[in-house]
Design a protein around this motif. Structure first.
Motif, PDB file in Angstrom:
ATOM      1  N   GLY A 128       7.477  -3.058  -5.210  1.00 56.43           N
ATOM      2  CA  GLY A 128       6.528  -3.591  -5.506  1.00 56.43           C
ATOM      3  C   GLY A 128       5.111  -3.432  -5.243  1.00 56.43           C
ATOM      4  O   GLY A 128       5.521  -2.292  -4.490  1.00 56.43           O
ATOM      5  N   LYS A 129       3.899  -4.089  -5.264  1.00 55.20           N
ATOM      6  CA  LYS A 129       2.526  -3.377  -4.966  1.00 55.20           C
ATOM      7  C   LYS A 129       2.396  -4.181  -3.493  1.00 55.20           C
ATOM      8  O   LYS A 129       1.470  -3.305  -2.568  1.00 55.20           O
ATOM      9  N   TYR A 130       2.942  -5.625  -2.825  1.00 49.66           N
ATOM     10  CA  TYR A 130       2.802  -5.778  -1.756  1.00 49.66           C
ATOM     11  C   TYR A 130       3.887  -5.254  -1.038  1.00 49.66           C
ATOM     12  O   TYR A 130       5.217  -5.769  -1.073  1.00 49.66           O
ATOM     13  N   LEU A 131       3.754  -4.255   0.068  1.00 46.87           N
ATOM     14  CA  LEU A 131       4.094  -3.408   0.904  1.00 46.87           C
ATOM     15  C   LEU A 131       4.946  -4.858   2.165  1.00 46.87           C
ATOM     16  O   LEU A 131       3.540  -5.203   2.689  1.00 46.87           O
ATOM     17  N   TRP A 132       5.945  -4.313   2.070  1.00 42.76           N
ATOM     18  CA  TRP A 132       6.219  -5.578   4.054  1.00 42.76           C
ATOM     19  C   TRP A 132       5.386  -4.869   5.182  1.00 42.76           C
ATOM     20  O   TRP A 132       4.657  -5.448   6.309  1.00 42.76           O
ATOM     21  N   GLU A 133       5.252  -3.501   5.152  1.00 45.55           N
ATOM     22  CA  GLU A 133       5.273  -2.905   6.187  1.00 45.55           C
ATOM     23  C   GLU A 133       3.729  -3.494   6.441  1.00 45.55           C
ATOM     24  O   GLU A 133       2.695  -3.527   7.597  1.00 45.55           O
ATOM     25  N   ASN A 134       2.988  -3.627   5.615  1.00 44.69           N
ATOM     26  CA  ASN A 134       1.399  -4.114   5.291  1.00 44.69           C
ATOM     27  C   ASN A 134       1.339  -5.209   5.801  1.00 44.69           C
ATOM     28  O   ASN A 134       0.324  -5.981   6.285  1.00 44.69           O
ATOM     29  N   ILE A 135       1.858  -6.361   4.812  1.00 45.65           N
ATOM     30  CA  ILE A 135       2.149  -7.277   5.623  1.00 45.65           C
ATOM     31  C   ILE A 135       2.384  -7.754   7.066  1.00 45.65           C
ATOM     32  O   ILE A 135       1.465  -8.642   7.829  1.00 45.65           O
ATOM     33  N   LYS A 136       3.642  -7.010   7.443  1.00 48.31           N
ATOM     34  CA  LYS A 136       2.782  -7.319   8.877  1.00 48.31           C
ATOM     35  C   LYS A 136       2.075  -6.797   9.783  1.00 48.31           C
ATOM     36  O   LYS A 136       1.947  -6.961  10.607  1.00 48.31           O
ATOM     37  N   SER A 137       1.208  -5.675   9.121  1.00 50.14           N
ATOM     38  CA  SER A 137       0.366  -5.333   9.920  1.00 50.14           C
ATOM     39  C   SER A 137      -1.298  -6.655  10.271  1.00 50.14           C
ATOM     40  O   SER A 137      -1.358  -6.259  11.384  1.00 50.14           O
ATOM     41  N   GLY A 138      -1.260  -7.718   9.625  1.00 49.63           N
ATOM     42  CA  GLY A 138      -1.987  -8.083   9.708  1.00 49.63           C
ATOM     43  C   GLY A 138      -2.810  -9.013   8.499  1.00 49.63           C
ATOM     44  O   GLY A 138      -2.640  -8.521   7.918  1.00 49.63           O
ATOM     45  N   PRO A 139      -3.139  -9.875   9.088  1.00 51.98           N
ATOM     46  CA  PRO A 139      -4.665 -10.309   7.845  1.00 51.98           C
ATOM     47  C   PRO A 139      -5.282  -9.570   7.139  1.00 51.98           C
ATOM     48  O   PRO A 139      -5.550  -8.415   8.049  1.00 51.98           O
ATOM     49  N   PRO A 140      -5.550  -8.952   6.113  1.00 50.91           N
ATOM     50  CA  PRO A 140      -6.651  -7.916   6.047  1.00 50.91           C
ATOM     51  C   PRO A 140      -7.904  -8.398   6.510  1.00 50.91           C
ATOM     52  O   PRO A 140      -8.818  -9.441   6.910  1.00 50.91           O
ATOM     53  N   LYS A 141      -9.160  -7.461   6.752  1.00 54.04           N
ATOM     54  CA  LYS A 141     -10.417  -7.385   7.275  1.00 54.04           C
ATOM     55  C   LYS A 141     -11.509  -7.585   6.597  1.00 54.04           C
ATOM     56  O   LYS A 141     -11.314  -6.696   5.625  1.00 54.04           O
ATOM     57  N   ILE A 142     -12.276  -8.472   6.005  1.00 50.56           N
ATOM     58  CA  ILE A 142     -13.269  -9.395   5.071  1.00 50.56           C
ATOM     59  C   ILE A 142     -14.181  -8.214   5.713  1.00 50.56           C
ATOM     60  O   ILE A 142     -15.547  -8.847   5.956  1.00 50.56           O
ATOM     61  N   SER A 143     -14.912  -6.856   4.950  1.00 47.41           N
ATOM     62  CA  SER A 143     -15.424  -6.261   5.080  1.00 47.41           C
ATOM     63  C   SER A 143     -17.142  -6.551   3.620  1.00 47.41           C
ATOM     64  O   SER A 143     -18.102  -5.988   3.888  1.00 47.41           O
ATOM     65  N   PHE A 144     -15.908  -7.530   2.746  1.00 42.54           N
ATOM     66  CA  PHE A 144     -17.013  -6.889   1.357  1.00 42.54           C
ATOM     67  C   PHE A 144     -16.977  -8.188   1.340  1.00 42.54           C
ATOM     68  O   PHE A 144     -16.324  -9.368   1.086  1.00 42.54           O
ATOM     69  N   GLU A 145     -18.419  -8.951   0.829  1.00 38.07           N
ATOM     70  CA  GLU A 145     -18.707 -10.125   0.911  1.00 38.07           C
ATOM     71  C   GLU A 145     -18.654 -10.681  -0.915  1.00 38.07           C
ATOM     72  O   GLU A 145     -18.499  -9.322  -1.613  1.00 38.07           O
ATOM     73  N   PHE A 146     -17.955 -11.612  -0.787  1.00 39.01           N
ATOM     74  CA  PHE A 146     -18.019 -12.400  -2.503  1.00 39.01           C
ATOM     75  C   PHE A 146     -19.121 -12.183  -3.279  1.00 39.01           C
ATOM     76  O   PHE A 146     -20.208 -13.085  -2.750  1.00 39.01           O
ATOM     77  N   GLU A 147     -19.972 -10.946  -4.697  1.00 36.68           N
ATOM     78  CA  GLU A 147     -21.512 -11.209  -4.775  1.00 36.68           C
ATOM     79  C   GLU A 147     -21.619 -12.113  -5.186  1.00 36.68           C
ATOM     80  O   GLU A 147     -20.393 -12.743  -6.627  1.00 36.68           O
ATOM     81  N   LYS A 148     -22.278 -12.934  -5.720  1.00 35.73           N
ATOM     82  CA  LYS A 148     -22.812 -14.667  -6.659  1.00 35.73           C
ATOM     83  C   LYS A 148     -23.826 -13.602  -7.019  1.00 35.73           C
ATOM     84  O   LYS A 148     -25.327 -13.451  -6.693  1.00 35.73           O
ATOM     85  N   GLY A 149     -24.417 -13.510  -8.414  1.00 37.31           N
ATOM     86  CA  GLY A 149     -25.921 -12.989  -8.278  1.00 37.31           C
ATOM     87  C   GLY A 149     -26.364 -11.218  -7.699  1.00 37.31           C
ATOM     88  O   GLY A 149     -25.734 -11.050  -7.726  1.00 37.31           O
ATOM     89  N   VAL A 150     -27.986 -11.379  -7.898  1.00 32.01           N
ATOM     90  CA  VAL A 150     -28.516 -10.577  -7.951  1.00 32.01           C
ATOM     91  C   VAL A 150     -30.015 -11.078  -6.373  1.00 32.01           C
ATOM     92  O   VAL A 150     -30.397 -12.104  -6.352  1.00 32.01           O
ATOM     93  N   THR A 151     -29.980 -10.210  -6.115  1.00 28.88           N
ATOM     94  CA  THR A 151     -31.329 -10.036  -4.532  1.00 28.88           C
ATOM     95  C   THR A 151     -32.456  -9.991  -4.745  1.00 28.88           C
ATOM     96  O   THR A 151     -32.230  -8.298  -5.434  1.00 28.88           O
TER      97      THR A 151
END
Length: 787
Positions: A434-457
């Motif tokens: 499947g898409k979600y690999l168990w080794e990735n799940i065991k490696s820990g939560p994703p590192k959040i480096s990209f913001e949730f963009e809303k609109g422009v600045t």
């Protein structure tokens, strides 16, 4: 000393009473951590998949929250990047999503040459995750000036390839194995056969198999380690002989014979007699999960049975693809299997002819769910290019969890396909993982480096030096969009407007005011700050790896455009000439040309000036509007600009003209000699006088304007393209595109389409409800008895 002894004694007691964390608790924590951040997934419906190069491409997008299975109301910025066949970027758009919905399109021009184009939709937030939840769609553009050869609906038999997918990834000696088989051509198009067989070393037929139209099938085989097996297909179109492959001495197999009619899912962990000895006293965990939702059971082979069956109650499982995993005592994955859960009734719609007039047909529809959001494409009965392959159900229920998304998912959700549930299970059997690999799940939560963009600045700086503790502010106004906002200026004279929702080509005015709201004159620099984020995983192009077969006998020739001429039999000429009265003509030199407007004209002032002696446009360096004398165009950047007045106020910033339209104008005077103007600057004079009631105070104040170039795509209005005859329309035309259908409180809706000599129409309906129910249907609606 006694105190120290007592302290360590206390620690020892605590340790003795501490309970070790169980494997089940660890698994739950892995899943909760990995899926703690909500993920969004996109589906896009196009009005069709093939377009003539003078048509409009239209689409409607749906964004779902994977954690909550409802429309994702947090999503705002959708990135669209369009690639050509050479994988070069030809277009980018920023699309605005609200309540999980967005729409748009492209008016085709000569920029889009004939060929295939890949549309890629994604968000910046998706870049935080290892799994690809973006959406890809390939469309084709053809040229009316060239014949069109229809594609043959046949696979490339000469390139057929057989791939085997045994349960558990191995063929196990001494037991009955279920082995998936997939047959595809060089372009991964499924090949359907009905006469496949498996032979032993003595050419005895052991079993037989067939594949469906997607190329998926399965067969059962009790494997013998000392035997050699061969797969054989021998018919008129396909002749293949292939060895079965290696047989394993021992191992584990995970089987999931999913019966749609039962409330429980049966899962069986199997081994052979040799494996029974190896796995005694070993504990395994069988985990079934989708995203963060899961169920677990612990399994052992201590009862000396080679098959360990157990059940999961389906009402606690999520609809769509679920992953079943077998984990050992160290929580390493041994094997996995995908299965499909579908509990509850799929929403449906009805659509019937209601009213027929001379030139149109009104269709009446009804849904069996509340608060639905629908998009509907209506095509002629004979249309060859109905986009019924990628469906919203296929995107959110299937491809959301497959490592390799399926390009054609409608087959698995077509209500006319009586074997569709079995076909889904065959599809899932024939997946490596499947898409979600168990080794990735065991490696820990994703590192959040990209913001949730809303609109422009919008960033900027003011030139005027401010006093300490100044209360000055920057006001931002959209001259024609009724937008207003204010922000403070920091100690470095900088200012910022964040999360601003503004479309491309909008003219923004910026001015500084003091604490008494009095406008202050200063130079203001401003720009749109947007990163235009790329997709980290890259787009997944739908490629043809070998030539697609086309039929030389099935070629369509477009008719050349007819010369439009009207024969005038009787013409009565009547003089209705009315002398126009020019209010401001006395203010101008006799050399000036005068133009009067009655309010019915269309177009912009800049386009009008382009037709009357000047070159106009936008500088690509600073995105400012320019007006230059056409006679000096050979001078390039040094060509002179005229003096331009609005209501006798000299403009210092031509950006104010960008969205000014002729229906606002009373008179325009153009004097290219400059004799109407006492000013020594500029070359020539243009005076514009607004209609009564159209005068705006913003022409009289000094401010800075900014034309938005990195904002959201402009609102898209779909228009059908003219075709030369009925045959062209029947094969290539569009009867209607309705991207924003929202049924009323009684779940009813209506749409109107042109009559156009149709006895039956094809309708594609996609959508979802506020609570996440999916609607995906293709209907044929009769219009019989009308003609």
């Amino acid at each position: 000393m006694k105190l120290i002894i007592r302290f360590f004694s206390f620690l020892f007691c605590l340790q003795s009473f501490a309970q070790p964390i169980s494997n089940q608790e660890k698994i739950t924590k892995y899943l909760n951590d990995y899926f703690s951040q909500d993920r969004e997934i996109i589906h896009v419906q196009f009005n069709k998949n093939l377009f003539i190069n003078n048509e409009d491409i239209a689409f409607k997008g749906y964004v779902l929250s994977k954690n909550n299975n409802i429309p994702n109301s947090n999503t705002a910025n959708i990135q669209l990047v369009v690639y050509n066949e050479e994988e070069q970027i030809v277009l980018k758009q920023l699309l605005f999503a609200q309540n999980g919905l967005f729409s748009g399109g492209i008016h085709l021009t000569e920029k889009f040459k004939p060929g295939k184009y890949h549309f890629h939709f994604y968000t910046n937030w998706m870049n935080n995750f290892r799994e690809d939840d973006s959406f890809n769609q390939t469309i084709e553009i053809i040229d009316k000036n060239s014949p069109y050869t229809f594609q043959v609906n046949e696979p490339n038999w000469k390139t057929a390839e057989i791939t085997l997918f045994p349960e558990g990834g191995i063929i196990l000696n001494g037991i009955v194995n279920m082995i998936g088989i997939k047959i595809t051509d060089c372009n991964k198009v499924g090949i359907e056969i009905s006469d496949g067989i498996v032979l032993d070393s003595k050419s005895n037929e052991i079993t037989h198999f067939r594949t469906n139209q997607m190329g998926n099938g399965a067969f059962y085989l009790k494997a013998d380690l000392n035997e050699k097996y061969t797969i054989k297909i021998n018919n008129e179109k396909l002749k293949v002989t292939q060895p079965l492959g290696k047989i394993s001495e021992t191992g584990l197999i995970l089987s999931a014979p999913n019966n749609p009619g039962r409330s429980n899912l049966l899962v069986i962990l199997k081994t052979n007699e040799k494996g029974l000895q190896s796995y005694q006293n070993k504990k395994f965990t069988v985990l079934i999960q989708q995203n963060g939702s899961s169920m677990q059971q612990e399994v052992t082979f201590n009862n000396n049975k080679t098959e360990q069956p157990f059940y999961f109650d389906k009402k606690y499982l999520s609809n769509g693809v679920n992953t079943i995993r077998v984990l050992d005592e160290d929580l390493n994955e041994i094997t996995e299997r995908l299965t499909y859960i579908e509990e509850g009734k799929n929403p449906s719609t009805t659509l019937d002819t209601k009213i027929v007039s001379n030139d149109s047909i009104t269709l009446s529809g009804k849904t069996d769910v509340n608060k639905a959001h629908l998009s509907i494409s209506v095509l002629p009965e004979k249309s060859m290019f109905l986009n019924q392959k990628k469906t919203i159900s296929g995107t959110f229920y299937l491809n959301a969890y497959l490592e390799k998304p399926q390009s054609d998912t409608y087959f698995y959700f077509d209500p006319e396909n009586k074997t569709r549930r079995q076909d889904i299970e065959l599809l899932l059997l024939n997946q490596n993982k499947g898409k979600y690999l168990w080794e990735n799940i065991k490696s820990g939560p994703p590192k959040i480096s990209f913001e949730f963009e809303k609109g422009v600045t919008i960033n900027g700086k003011v030139e005027k030096e401010l006093k300490p503790n100044s209360q000055n502010k920057i006001s931002l106004i959209a001259l024609k969009n009724n937008l207003f906002d204010q922000t403070t200026i920091d100690q470095n004279n900088d200012f910022k407007f964040e999360h601003f929702f503004v479309q491309d080509s909008t003219v923004l005015a910026l001015q500084m005011t003091n604490e008494k709201n009095v406008t202050q004159t200063t130079k203001i620099e401003a720009r749109i700050a947007r990163n235009e984020p790329r997709f980290v995983l890259g787009p997944s192009f739908e490629k043809a790896f070998c030539p697609i077969t086309k039929s030389a006998d099935n070629v369509f020739n477009f008719q050349p455009p007819k010369a439009k001429a009207t024969e005038l039999k009787e013409v009565a000429i009547k003089n209705n000439f009315k002398k126009e009265v020019f209010t401001h003509k006395d203010d101008m030199s006799p050399m000036a040309r005068a133009f009067k407007f009655d309010g019915k004209e269309y177009g912009t002032v800049l386009n009008f000036l382009s037709s009357n002696g000047y070159n106009t446009g936008i500088n690509q360096t600073d995105f400012s509007v320019y007006i230059k004398e056409r006679r000096g165009a050979y001078l390039g950047e040094s060509a002179s600009s005229p003096n331009v007045y609005i209501d006798n106020f000299l403009l210092f910033d031509f950006n104010q003209l960008f969205n000014l339209t002729l229906d606002q104008i009373d008179e325009i005077y153009i004097d290219q000699t400059g004799s109407s103007d006492t000013s020594t600057t500029g070359h020539g004079t243009i005076k514009i006088f607004m209609k009564t009631g159209q005068k705006n105070d913003y022409f009289k104040v000094k401010f800075t304007t900014l034309i938005v170039t990195k904002g959201f795509a402009q609102n898209f209005t779909y228009k059908t393209a003219p075709l030369e005859n009925q045959d062209e329309f029947n094969y290539f035309g569009t009867l209607g595109w309705f991207p924003n259908i929202e049924p009323n409180d009684q779940s009813d809706y209506q749409i109107k389409i042109p009559k156009n000599q149709q006895k039956e129409i094809q309708v594609v309906i996609e959508g979802f409800t506020n609570d996440g129910q999916l609607i995906s249907e293709v209907k044929k609606v009769p219009i019989g008895g009308i003609f």
